[in-house]
Design a protein around this motif. Structure first.
Motif, mmCIF file in Angstrom:
data_model
loop_
_atom_site.group_PDB
_atom_site.id
_atom_site.type_symbol
_atom_site.label_atom_id
_atom_site.label_comp_id
_atom_site.label_asym_id
_atom_site.label_seq_id
_atom_site.Cartn_x
_atom_site.Cartn_y
_atom_site.Cartn_z
ATOM 1 N N LEU A 183 0.830 -1.200 0.000
ATOM 2 C CA LEU A 183 0.000 0.000 0.000
ATOM 3 C C LEU A 183 0.867 1.254 0.000
ATOM 4 C CD1 LEU A 183 -2.780 1.312 0.172
ATOM 5 C CD2 LEU A 183 -2.656 1.079 2.669
ATOM 6 N N ALA A 184 1.952 1.236 0.782
ATOM 7 C CA ALA A 184 2.848 2.389 0.843
ATOM 8 C C ALA A 184 3.530 2.632 -0.503
ATOM 9 C CB ALA A 184 3.892 2.181 1.935
ATOM 10 N N LEU A 185 3.816 1.562 -1.229
ATOM 11 C CA LEU A 185 4.383 1.714 -2.569
ATOM 12 C C LEU A 185 3.343 2.306 -3.521
ATOM 13 C CD1 LEU A 185 6.287 -1.679 -2.870
ATOM 14 C CD2 LEU A 185 7.339 0.577 -2.938
ATOM 15 N N ALA A 186 2.112 1.850 -3.382
ATOM 16 C CA ALA A 186 1.044 2.312 -4.274
ATOM 17 C C ALA A 186 0.697 3.775 -4.044
ATOM 18 C CB ALA A 186 -0.199 1.439 -4.092
ATOM 19 N N ASP A 187 0.723 4.219 -2.783
ATOM 20 C CA ASP A 187 0.327 5.612 -2.518
ATOM 21 C C ASP A 187 1.510 6.582 -2.480
ATOM 22 O OD1 ASP A 187 1.557 5.388 0.016
ATOM 23 O OD2 ASP A 187 -0.325 4.941 1.045
ATOM 24 N N GLY A 188 2.704 6.074 -2.773
ATOM 25 C CA GLY A 188 3.861 6.944 -2.917
ATOM 26 C C GLY A 188 4.639 7.228 -1.651
ATOM 27 N N ARG A 189 4.248 6.626 -0.528
ATOM 28 C CA ARG A 189 5.020 6.842 0.697
ATOM 29 C C ARG A 189 6.400 6.205 0.595
ATOM 30 N NH1 ARG A 189 1.815 4.166 5.112
ATOM 31 N NH2 ARG A 189 0.636 3.285 3.373
ATOM 32 N N LEU A 190 6.504 5.121 -0.160
ATOM 33 C CA LEU A 190 7.782 4.456 -0.381
ATOM 34 C C LEU A 190 8.065 4.410 -1.877
ATOM 35 C CD1 LEU A 190 7.541 1.371 2.055
ATOM 36 C CD2 LEU A 190 8.679 3.573 2.463
ATOM 37 N N ALA A 191 9.326 4.631 -2.230
ATOM 38 C CA ALA A 191 9.718 4.600 -3.636
ATOM 39 C C ALA A 191 10.115 3.193 -4.081
ATOM 40 C CB ALA A 191 10.871 5.568 -3.879
ATOM 41 N N TYR A 192 10.556 2.367 -3.146
ATOM 42 C CA TYR A 192 10.930 0.983 -3.440
ATOM 43 C C TYR A 192 10.702 0.177 -2.166
ATOM 44 C CZ TYR A 192 15.290 2.674 -1.350
ATOM 45 O OH TYR A 192 16.219 3.251 -0.510
#
Length: 213
Positions: A183-192
């Motif tokens: 989810l964090a990857l999908a919403d941009g909180r994490l880049a990888y």
């Protein structure tokens, strides 16, 4: 053409922490969203690394120098580059190489093995942690890691009491955070996938844990 990634060796503290939870890669398993296997040589004997890499007849390799958690990744990446591989060191310590054809995989695995043996992690960083060091890890988890991860919006399991933690440091307390990472990857909180472990290091600084400063 395949893109190959390997996880360089971690210190014993980080291996202990990550080895007890599904939140990050285990030996032979890909990270969330990774495109290739991850190998963690860590404190594994040379023969174990050769087996992981599918090398039946590992060559004799002379050690160039021992490395620390600070420079180990750079040494492996530079060694692979010197051998002609397009190695790229990512911020989370993964060494990404490729793309290359499946026919080149055996040659790459052998090159990786040689580099890993030329620049091994010094034994102090791969030996089992002492009771006192486990206490240092716990304090870091409690005071630095958990609050940092909370700020990223990633919910971990409850950190046990110091007494419970020291009784079984390898017990899983984080739980499976893989869905939260996706989810964090999908919403941009994490880049990888493993950026959260770069932003919030789960292991205390080397000089603090090992007294090498």
């Amino acid at each position: 053409m395949a893109l190959r990634g390997h996880r360089a060796a971690w210190s014993a503290a980080l291996l202990m922490l990550l080895g007890s939870t599904a939140c990050a890669s285990s030996p032979g398993e890909p990270s969330v969203g990774a495109s290739s296997p991850v190998v963690v040589e860590g404190a594994a004997p040379n023969g174990d690394l050769a087996t992981q890499l599918g090398i039946a007849d590992p060559p004799e390799v002379e050690v160039v120098r021992e490395t620390t958690p600070t420079d180990h990744h750079e040494a492996l990446s530079a060694c692979l580059q010197d051998d002609g591989w397009s190695a790229k060191l990512l911020p989370d310590g993964t060494i990404e190489v490729g793309p290359f054809s499946p026919e080149q995989e055996a040659a790459y695995n052998r090159a990786y093995y040689v580099c890993a043996m030329q620049y091994p992690m010094a034994e102090i960083y791969t030996a089992e942690l002492t009771h006192a060091q486990h206490g240092i890890v716990y304090e870091h988890l409690r005071d630095e890691f958990v609050p940092c991860v909370d700020e990223l919006g990633i919910e971990l399991g409850a950190l046990p009491s110091l007494e419970a933690y020291l009784a079984d440091p390898g017990k899983d307390w984080m739980g499976d955070v893989t869905p939260q990472l996706k989810l964090a990857l999908a919403d941009g909180r994490l880049a990888y996938p493993n950026e959260w472990l770069v932003i919030c290091p789960p292991s205390p600084p080397t000089e603090v844990l090992y007294g090498t400063g």
